[in-house]
Design a protein around this motif. Structure first.
Motif, PDB file in Angstrom:
ATOM      1  N   UNK A 156       0.820  -1.215   0.000  1.00 10.76           N
ATOM      2  CA  UNK A 156       0.000   0.000   0.000  1.00 10.76           C
ATOM      3  C   UNK A 156       0.856   1.268   0.000  1.00 10.76           C
ATOM      4  N   UNK A 157       2.070   1.165   0.557  1.00 11.81           N
ATOM      5  CA  UNK A 157       2.918   2.352   0.723  1.00 11.81           C
ATOM      6  C   UNK A 157       3.400   2.898  -0.615  1.00 11.81           C
ATOM      7  N   UNK A 158       3.469   4.217  -0.696  1.00 11.00           N
ATOM      8  CA  UNK A 158       4.080   4.894  -1.841  1.00 11.00           C
ATOM      9  C   UNK A 158       5.346   5.619  -1.388  1.00 11.00           C
ATOM     10  N   UNK A 159       5.768   5.332  -0.145  1.00  8.74           N
ATOM     11  CA  UNK A 159       6.931   5.989   0.459  1.00  8.74           C
ATOM     12  C   UNK A 159       7.771   4.892   1.107  1.00  8.74           C
ATOM     13  N   UNK A 160       9.051   4.795   0.713  1.00  8.66           N
ATOM     14  CA  UNK A 160       9.869   3.680   1.189  1.00  8.66           C
ATOM     15  C   UNK A 160      11.235   4.154   1.673  1.00  8.66           C
ATOM     16  N   UNK A 161      11.772   3.399   2.616  1.00  6.59           N
ATOM     17  CA  UNK A 161      13.139   3.632   3.105  1.00  6.59           C
ATOM     18  C   UNK A 161      13.856   2.292   3.077  1.00  6.59           C
ATOM     19  N   UNK A 162      14.900   2.225   2.256  1.00  5.36           N
ATOM     20  CA  UNK A 162      15.674   0.995   2.095  1.00  5.36           C
ATOM     21  C   UNK A 162      16.932   1.156   2.945  1.00  5.36           C
ATOM     22  N   UNK A 163      17.086   0.301   3.955  1.00  8.52           N
ATOM     23  CA  UNK A 163      18.208   0.425   4.885  1.00  8.52           C
ATOM     24  C   UNK A 163      19.391  -0.348   4.311  1.00  8.52           C
ATOM     25  N   UNK A 164      20.172   0.322   3.454  1.00  8.36           N
ATOM     26  CA  UNK A 164      21.198  -0.421   2.704  1.00  8.36           C
ATOM     27  C   UNK A 164      22.235   0.515   2.095  1.00  8.36           C
ATOM     28  N   UNK A 165      22.794   1.426   2.915  1.00  9.50           N
ATOM     29  CA  UNK A 165      23.760   2.383   2.380  1.00  9.50           C
ATOM     30  C   UNK A 165      24.913   2.569   3.354  1.00  9.50           C
ATOM     31  N   UNK A 166      26.127   2.683   2.811  1.00  3.88           N
ATOM     32  CA  UNK A 166      27.293   3.038   3.623  1.00  3.88           C
ATOM     33  C   UNK A 166      27.319   4.544   3.826  1.00  3.88           C
ATOM     34  N   UNK A 167      28.110   4.985   4.794  1.00  4.71           N
ATOM     35  CA  UNK A 167      28.263   6.422   5.003  1.00  4.71           C
ATOM     36  C   UNK A 167      27.766   6.841   6.375  1.00  4.71           C
ATOM     37  N   UNK A 311      20.668  15.200  13.966  1.00  2.00           N
ATOM     38  CA  UNK A 311      21.559  15.036  12.810  1.00  2.00           C
ATOM     39  C   UNK A 311      21.016  15.823  11.622  1.00  2.00           C
ATOM     40  N   UNK A 312      21.834  15.959  10.599  1.00  4.41           N
ATOM     41  CA  UNK A 312      21.397  16.645   9.383  1.00  4.41           C
ATOM     42  C   UNK A 312      21.330  15.636   8.248  1.00  4.41           C
ATOM     43  N   UNK A 313      20.242  15.653   7.512  1.00  4.62           N
ATOM     44  CA  UNK A 313      20.114  14.747   6.357  1.00  4.62           C
ATOM     45  C   UNK A 313      21.062  15.219   5.255  1.00  4.62           C
ATOM     46  N   UNK A 314      21.786  14.272   4.673  1.00 10.67           N
ATOM     47  CA  UNK A 314      22.691  14.583   3.555  1.00 10.67           C
ATOM     48  C   UNK A 314      22.266  13.742   2.367  1.00 10.67           C
ATOM     49  N   UNK A 342      30.053  -0.390   6.887  1.00  9.46           N
ATOM     50  CA  UNK A 342      31.272   0.266   6.398  1.00  9.46           C
ATOM     51  C   UNK A 342      32.214  -0.769   5.800  1.00  9.46           C
ATOM     52  N   UNK A 343      32.953  -0.348   4.769  1.00  4.45           N
ATOM     53  CA  UNK A 343      33.872  -1.249   4.047  1.00  4.45           C
ATOM     54  C   UNK A 343      33.166  -2.551   3.672  1.00  4.45           C
ATOM     55  N   UNK A 344      31.958  -2.388   3.099  1.00  9.19           N
ATOM     56  CA  UNK A 344      31.144  -3.557   2.753  1.00  9.19           C
ATOM     57  C   UNK A 344      31.805  -4.353   1.622  1.00  9.19           C
ATOM     58  N   UNK A 345      31.385  -5.590   1.477  1.00  8.06           N
ATOM     59  CA  UNK A 345      31.900  -6.515   0.453  1.00  8.06           C
ATOM     60  C   UNK A 345      33.402  -6.757   0.660  1.00  8.06           C
ATOM     61  N   UNK A 346      33.847  -6.669   1.922  1.00  5.51           N
ATOM     62  CA  UNK A 346      35.249  -6.992   2.231  1.00  5.51           C
ATOM     63  C   UNK A 346      35.300  -7.637   3.612  1.00  5.51           C
ATOM     64  N   UNK A 347      36.422  -8.269   3.922  1.00  6.67           N
ATOM     65  CA  UNK A 347      36.584  -8.898   5.244  1.00  6.67           C
ATOM     66  C   UNK A 347      36.899  -7.863   6.321  1.00  6.67           C
ATOM     67  N   UNK A 348      37.062  -6.593   5.927  1.00  7.48           N
ATOM     68  CA  UNK A 348      37.284  -5.503   6.898  1.00  7.48           C
ATOM     69  C   UNK A 348      35.971  -4.810   7.258  1.00  7.48           C
ATOM     70  N   UNK A 349      34.851  -5.371   6.822  1.00  3.20           N
ATOM     71  CA  UNK A 349      33.547  -4.740   7.064  1.00  3.20           C
ATOM     72  C   UNK A 349      33.309  -4.541   8.568  1.00  3.20           C
ATOM     73  N   UNK A 350      32.705  -3.403   8.911  1.00  2.95           N
ATOM     74  CA  UNK A 350      32.383  -3.181  10.325  1.00  2.95           C
ATOM     75  C   UNK A 350      31.109  -2.356  10.480  1.00  2.95           C
TER      76      UNK A 350
END
Length: 376
Positions: A156-167, A311-314, A342-350
């Protein structure tokens, strides 16, 4: 209160489950049980045949008591390899890593954990919220296989938030590219390279001729092209009979991506024809570009929810795809939000537990946001 100790426990439990792409069965069962315990039953779709996974996508709706449009929160179950036997290692500064031999899986278990904690918090505190929808997909790392197979008629939603970003927390991607992969297979003719090379047609030479003429790297401001693989030939004393070239094109402008793809196709075709070789061309549109308006509800609500956290949205554009690319094709206006990976797709991910807690608070802020909040 959002509970950091609980976040640590849930994250550790989920990270300890092997869930490489298309092998999400155990994680899906765990999530169904965990969410059911807090009164949120997931339905699992039957998309395994389309995706090749051993599990379906998980979808839930939590009825709301607040006026306001429904909101969709999304994350994915799968992790990239090396992902077998991973476990969360906790450090005194709040950082969590793997043991260094695998990825951690914060991409995207930090997102899954934040959604779980936010929803649990809202339910336990009986906080009024708008209708919440949750979609946790399979096979996201393989060009959004699960999201592509999902049936959006139930959303039903037309507004989404995908939790999948570095930074940094507060960052959100509002645009992402079209991503096309292609393969050019040139079929020439074998001949002995020492005795009668003139009887052969050298497929590698034709491929090289095409490649030399094509733009690579940054092709304009919002477009990149790359030839990443070339293979062919069967011996140094044989004129190469066949050669295969593979690459990709990305552009924030879908039309530009398609035009460049056509240029690539035409150039390989001409190079093949000029030596009387034949071309077999393959192309696949993996994801489609989108740009979410920064004047729309998703961006405005996110700005408010982040501000509540101090916080400030960027807002930024990204050159990577996510399930949000698919949502946009179904008329859902979404953002991909920073989720302490952070440092996704690597063994240093944290990841950092206090940051996952911040994200959980932002998610619950988004769920309780009233439509008129931006007028106040």
């Amino acid at each position: 209160m959002i509970n950091e100790k609980r976040i640590s426990e849930v994250f550790a439990e989920l990270a300890a489950i092997d869930s490489p792409s298309l092998q999400e069965r155990e994680l899906a069962d765990t999530l169904k049980a965990k969410f059911a315990e807090i009164g949120v039953p997931f339905t699992e779709d039957q998309t395994q045949e389309q995706t090749g996974s051993n599990a379906g996508n998980l979808f839930a709706q939590i009825p709301g008591s607040l006026a306001g449009n429904p909101v969709l929160f999304a994350a994915h179950m799968d992790t990239v390899e090396p992902a077998k036997g991973k476990k969360a290692v906790f450090h005194n500064d709040g950082t969590v890593t793997s043991d260094g031999t695998t990825v951690l899986g914060a991409d995207d278990l930090a997102g899954v954990t934040a959604i779980y904690e936010a929803v649990r918090h809202l339910i336990e505190t009986k906080t009024p919220h708008r209708l919440i929808e949750i979609l946790i997909s399979v096979g996201e790392e393989l060009y959004c296989k699960g999201a592509n197979a999902f049936d959006y008629s139930q959303v039903q939603a037309k507004e989404a938030y995908v939790l999948d970003l570095s930074g940094a927390i507060g960052a959100a991607a509002y645009a992402a590219p079209t991503l096309i992969s292609f393969a050019a297979k040139i079929q020439g003719k074998a001949a002995h390279a020492g005795f009668h090379p003139e009887d052969g047609i050298n497929s590698i030479q034709a491929a090289a001729d095409a490649i030399a003429k094509l733009p690579q790297g940054h092709v304009g401001e919002n477009t990149t092209a790359n030839i990443g693989k070339i293979s062919g030939g069967s011996g140094t004393n044989i004129v190469s009979e066949s050669c295969r070239v593979e690459g990709e094109i990305r552009s924030l402008n879908h039309e530009k991506a398609m035009e460049l793809l056509e240029t690539y196709h035409r150039t390989f075709q001409k190079a093949a024809e000029s030596v009387h070789a034949s071309l077999v061309w393959e192309e696949k549109l993996n994801i489609h570009a989108y740009e979410t308006p920064l004047t729309g509800d998703a961006a405005r609500h996110y700005e408010n929810a982040v501000k509540k956290e101090g916080l400030t949205a960027a807002f930024e554009k990204t050159f990577g795809g996510s399930d949000n690319n698919v949502f946009a094709q179904h008329g859902i206006e979404g953002l991909v939000i920073a989720t302490s990976m952070n440092q996704v797709h690597s063994c240093s991910e944290y990841t950092r537990i206090p940051e996952i807690a911040q994200v959980a608070r932002i998610v619950s802020n988004l769920a309780v946001l009233q439509e008129n909040a931006h007028h106040s």
